[in-house]
Design a protein around this motif. Sequence first.
Motif, PDB file in Angstrom:
ATOM      1  N   LEU A  36       0.831  -1.206   0.000  1.00 43.51           N
ATOM      2  CA  LEU A  36       0.000   0.000   0.000  1.00 43.51           C
ATOM      3  C   LEU A  36       0.868   1.258   0.000  1.00 43.51           C
ATOM      4  O   LEU A  36       0.540   2.238  -0.679  1.00 43.51           O
ATOM      5  N   ALA A  37       1.973   1.238   0.731  1.00 43.19           N
ATOM      6  CA  ALA A  37       2.889   2.381   0.731  1.00 43.19           C
ATOM      7  C   ALA A  37       3.468   2.614  -0.663  1.00 43.19           C
ATOM      8  O   ALA A  37       3.597   3.762  -1.096  1.00 43.19           O
ATOM      9  N   LEU A  38       3.794   1.538  -1.368  1.00 41.63           N
ATOM     10  CA  LEU A  38       4.298   1.678  -2.734  1.00 41.63           C
ATOM     11  C   LEU A  38       3.224   2.258  -3.646  1.00 41.63           C
ATOM     12  O   LEU A  38       3.499   3.143  -4.462  1.00 41.63           O
ATOM     13  N   PHE A  39       1.993   1.792  -3.498  1.00 44.03           N
ATOM     14  CA  PHE A  39       0.874   2.300  -4.295  1.00 44.03           C
ATOM     15  C   PHE A  39       0.671   3.800  -4.047  1.00 44.03           C
ATOM     16  O   PHE A  39       0.546   4.578  -4.989  1.00 44.03           O
ATOM     17  N   VAL A  40       0.648   4.198  -2.787  1.00 43.48           N
ATOM     18  CA  VAL A  40       0.447   5.606  -2.435  1.00 43.48           C
ATOM     19  C   VAL A  40       1.629   6.450  -2.920  1.00 43.48           C
ATOM     20  O   VAL A  40       1.441   7.560  -3.423  1.00 43.48           O
ATOM     21  N   SER A  41       2.843   5.928  -2.807  1.00 41.15           N
ATOM     22  CA  SER A  41       4.032   6.659  -3.281  1.00 41.15           C
ATOM     23  C   SER A  41       3.983   6.888  -4.785  1.00 41.15           C
ATOM     24  O   SER A  41       4.251   7.992  -5.256  1.00 41.15           O
ATOM     25  N   ILE A  42       3.639   5.847  -5.523  1.00 47.22           N
ATOM     26  CA  ILE A  42       3.569   5.982  -6.984  1.00 47.22           C
ATOM     27  C   ILE A  42       2.454   6.941  -7.378  1.00 47.22           C
ATOM     28  O   ILE A  42       2.613   7.748  -8.296  1.00 47.22           O
ATOM     29  N   SER A  43       1.325   6.897  -6.666  1.00 48.62           N
ATOM     30  CA  SER A  43       0.232   7.838  -6.946  1.00 48.62           C
ATOM     31  C   SER A  43       0.669   9.277  -6.687  1.00 48.62           C
ATOM     32  O   SER A  43       0.364  10.181  -7.474  1.00 48.62           O
ATOM     33  N   SER A  44       1.397   9.489  -5.600  1.00 44.91           N
ATOM     34  CA  SER A  44       1.870  10.833  -5.269  1.00 44.91           C
ATOM     35  C   SER A  44       2.893  11.324  -6.277  1.00 44.91           C
ATOM     36  O   SER A  44       2.854  12.485  -6.714  1.00 44.91           O
ATOM     37  N   LEU A  45       3.806  10.450  -6.662  1.00 50.20           N
ATOM     38  CA  LEU A  45       4.806  10.842  -7.662  1.00 50.20           C
ATOM     39  C   LEU A  45       4.146  11.100  -9.018  1.00 50.20           C
ATOM     40  O   LEU A  45       4.590  11.974  -9.764  1.00 50.20           O
ATOM     41  N   TYR A  46       3.086  10.359  -9.323  1.00 53.90           N
ATOM     42  CA  TYR A  46       2.341  10.609 -10.558  1.00 53.90           C
ATOM     43  C   TYR A  46       1.809  12.038 -10.569  1.00 53.90           C
ATOM     44  O   TYR A  46       1.907  12.737 -11.582  1.00 53.90           O
ATOM     45  N   LEU A  47       1.244  12.468  -9.451  1.00 51.74           N
ATOM     46  CA  LEU A  47       0.749  13.846  -9.358  1.00 51.74           C
ATOM     47  C   LEU A  47       1.862  14.850  -9.636  1.00 51.74           C
ATOM     48  O   LEU A  47       1.677  15.814 -10.380  1.00 51.74           O
ATOM     49  N   LEU A  48       3.019  14.629  -9.038  1.00 52.24           N
ATOM     50  CA  LEU A  48       4.135  15.563  -9.219  1.00 52.24           C
ATOM     51  C   LEU A  48       4.709  15.519 -10.628  1.00 52.24           C
ATOM     52  O   LEU A  48       5.065  16.554 -11.192  1.00 52.24           O
ATOM     53  N   LEU A  49       4.798  14.315 -11.189  1.00 59.24           N
ATOM     54  CA  LEU A  49       5.422  14.180 -12.508  1.00 59.24           C
ATOM     55  C   LEU A  49       4.533  14.671 -13.641  1.00 59.24           C
ATOM     56  O   LEU A  49       5.031  14.998 -14.718  1.00 59.24           O
ATOM     57  N   MET A  50       3.227  14.739 -13.406  1.00 66.12           N
ATOM     58  CA  MET A  50       2.337  15.208 -14.460  1.00 66.12           C
ATOM     59  C   MET A  50       2.129  16.720 -14.441  1.00 66.12           C
ATOM     60  O   MET A  50       1.582  17.283 -15.378  1.00 66.12           O
ATOM     61  N   MET A  51       2.587  17.382 -13.383  1.00 70.68           N
ATOM     62  CA  MET A  51       2.426  18.835 -13.313  1.00 70.68           C
ATOM     63  C   MET A  51       3.074  19.576 -14.480  1.00 70.68           C
ATOM     64  O   MET A  51       2.456  20.469 -15.045  1.00 70.68           O
ATOM     65  N   PRO A  52       4.313  19.232 -14.884  1.00 72.79           N
ATOM     66  CA  PRO A  52       4.895  19.954 -16.016  1.00 72.79           C
ATOM     67  C   PRO A  52       4.091  19.799 -17.306  1.00 72.79           C
ATOM     68  O   PRO A  52       3.979  20.731 -18.084  1.00 72.79           O
ATOM     69  N   LEU A  53       3.493  18.640 -17.509  1.00 72.36           N
ATOM     70  CA  LEU A  53       2.707  18.409 -18.725  1.00 72.36           C
ATOM     71  C   LEU A  53       1.453  19.267 -18.736  1.00 72.36           C
ATOM     72  O   LEU A  53       1.137  19.911 -19.737  1.00 72.36           O
ATOM     73  N   HIS A  54       0.746  19.314 -17.631  1.00 72.42           N
ATOM     74  CA  HIS A  54      -0.512  20.054 -17.575  1.00 72.42           C
ATOM     75  C   HIS A  54      -0.317  21.560 -17.542  1.00 72.42           C
ATOM     76  O   HIS A  54      -1.239  22.314 -17.822  1.00 72.42           O
ATOM     77  N   ASN A  55       0.890  22.004 -17.211  1.00 76.19           N
ATOM     78  CA  ASN A  55       1.165  23.438 -17.160  1.00 76.19           C
ATOM     79  C   ASN A  55       1.971  23.925 -18.356  1.00 76.19           C
ATOM     80  O   ASN A  55       2.351  25.082 -18.403  1.00 76.19           O
ATOM     81  N   ASN A  56       2.237  23.017 -19.285  1.00 77.08           N
ATOM     82  CA  ASN A  56       3.021  23.352 -20.484  1.00 77.08           C
ATOM     83  C   ASN A  56       4.383  23.945 -20.136  1.00 77.08           C
ATOM     84  O   ASN A  56       4.847  24.879 -20.772  1.00 77.08           O
ATOM     85  N   TRP A  57       4.991  23.419 -19.067  1.00 69.88           N
ATOM     86  CA  TRP A  57       6.323  23.867 -18.709  1.00 69.88           C
ATOM     87  C   TRP A  57       7.304  23.291 -19.718  1.00 69.88           C
ATOM     88  O   TRP A  57       7.139  22.191 -20.226  1.00 69.88           O
ATOM     89  N   ASN A  58       8.345  24.014 -19.996  1.00 70.78           N
ATOM     90  CA  ASN A  58       9.352  23.590 -20.959  1.00 70.78           C
ATOM     91  C   ASN A  58      10.384  22.714 -20.256  1.00 70.78           C
ATOM     92  O   ASN A  58      11.445  23.170 -19.858  1.00 70.78           O
ATOM     93  N   VAL A  59      10.038  21.449 -20.067  1.00 73.23           N
ATOM     94  CA  VAL A  59      10.935  20.494 -19.428  1.00 73.23           C
ATOM     95  C   VAL A  59      11.040  19.263 -20.314  1.00 73.23           C
ATOM     96  O   VAL A  59      10.269  19.078 -21.255  1.00 73.23           O
ATOM     97  N   SER A  60      11.976  18.420 -19.998  1.00 73.51           N
ATOM     98  CA  SER A  60      12.131  17.168 -20.721  1.00 73.51           C
ATOM     99  C   SER A  60      10.883  16.324 -20.559  1.00 73.51           C
ATOM    100  O   SER A  60      10.289  16.264 -19.485  1.00 73.51           O
ATOM    101  N   LEU A  61      10.482  15.662 -21.630  1.00 73.24           N
ATOM    102  CA  LEU A  61       9.298  14.804 -21.570  1.00 73.24           C
ATOM    103  C   LEU A  61       9.568  13.498 -20.838  1.00 73.24           C
ATOM    104  O   LEU A  61       8.666  12.695 -20.665  1.00 73.24           O
TER     105      LEU A  61
END
Length: 160
Positions: A36-61
């Motif tokens: 469950l900790a791994l599941f919650v960690s991956i979900s949290s990292l998903y939130l952080l890793l998708m922020m650049p995409l949704h904000n059109n930040w100029n970062v590596s894909l």
Amino acid sequence: MTLVNVVAVIGATLGLLLALALLMIEGRNRYANRILALFVSISSLYLLLMMPLHNNWNVSLHWPGLGFKSLLLFGPLLWAYVMSMTQPSFRISFKHTVHLLPLILLELIIRFAAEPGINYFKMADQASGPGNFFAWLPILFYAQFQLYSLAALYLSLIHI
């Protein structure tokens, strides 16, 4: 930063703290808590890793791509968590790597079948085009998670 970004960062931070707390809990089924900790960690990292995409930040894909691919881990981790809760002797072993096949296949398609330098996020947004596999990815992610959710629900119902 918009309000959505602030909420995402707060949610991800709380999720990572919850994962840390789950790892430190002394209880009768620590293995289930680790999954469950791994599941919650991956979900949290998903939130952080998708922020650049949704904000059109100029970062590596690469970073949003990692978050995008992590969706394929949600279903197997949910199933493994329910298995470990309903069958305390359950342990993830090599034979369970079959659940990672969709993730491995997606990585192989992106590495070898796609054109070099392709932006598969833009490809996934375009619903038309011959042979556009990437347009089907959101549907495949959703279908895979729903199948694992049904399997987890069935497992929990037969062990009540």
